[in-house]
Write a protein that holds these residues in place. Structure first.
Motif: not given
Length: 183
Positions: A44, A47-48, A51, A53-54, A112, A116-119, A133
């Motif tokens: 991760v 910046e994320y 969240t 996002v990875y 993303i 911008r909270s998940k893939n 990203y």
């Protein structure tokens, strides 16, 4: 001729349902551990943090600290039920198949979702966030793990193949990251 005979005997074994050769590639499962040779880990970006996002990072089995390695950056296909495609970063495997798990660092980048909270599993979500990203994290990954910024290749299947141009060539800054693209 020998290669042709070997290929035909392998095909015959496959058709007859015989056991696969022990040298068949098996894509490593993504884990939450620390990076190391032969490991594929979930990361991760700072910046994320907080969240879902990875991205995924794989260091080749022959990786050593202080080395310099070409990098394969992959974008996945869409989630598509009939084919079994998940669209998930964790399920990518094109670049692993191309490298055989040796000699190349492999990074699977996310697309993303808006917010911008998940893939996202389908298409690009927030295109600007997806591009940014990669522009921020690819140099960071190269610096931390010995990725050669002069030898970075972009690849993808399905959505990822389209993304090689739509995301990978979105602006001059991201386009300069790639030595080549294959889809």
């Amino acid at each position: 001729v020998i290669l042709l005979l070997f290929s035909l005997s392998s095909l015959a074994a496959f058709v007859q349902g015989e056991e696969m050769a022990p040298t068949d590639l098996v894509t490593p499962m993504m884990t939450d551990g620390l990076p190391g040779p032969g490991k594929r880990v979930r990361q991760v970006a700072p910046e994320y943090k907080g969240t879902e996002v990875y991205h995924a990072l794989y260091l080749p089995v022959d990786w050593k600290p202080g080395g310099k390695y070409p990098v394969l950056v992959e974008y996945t296909g869409n989630k598509w039920a009939p084919s079994g495609g998940t669209g998930e970063v964790k399920d990518a495997n094109l670049a692993y198949g191309m490298s055989g798990g040796r000699g190349f660092i492999w990074v699977t980048m996310p697309c993303i979702e808006k917010g911008r909270s998940k893939n996202t599993l389908r298409w690009w979500g927030d295109k600007e966030a997806t591009v940014e990203y990669c522009k921020v994290n690819l140099p960071r990954i190269c610096k931390a793990f010995g990725g050669d910024p002069d030898n970075v290749f972009l690849c993808g299947f399905s959505r990822g193949a389209i993304g090689a141009s739509y995301i990978g060539l979105a602006d001059d800054e991201i386009a300069k990251l790639w030595k080549g693209i294959f889809t």
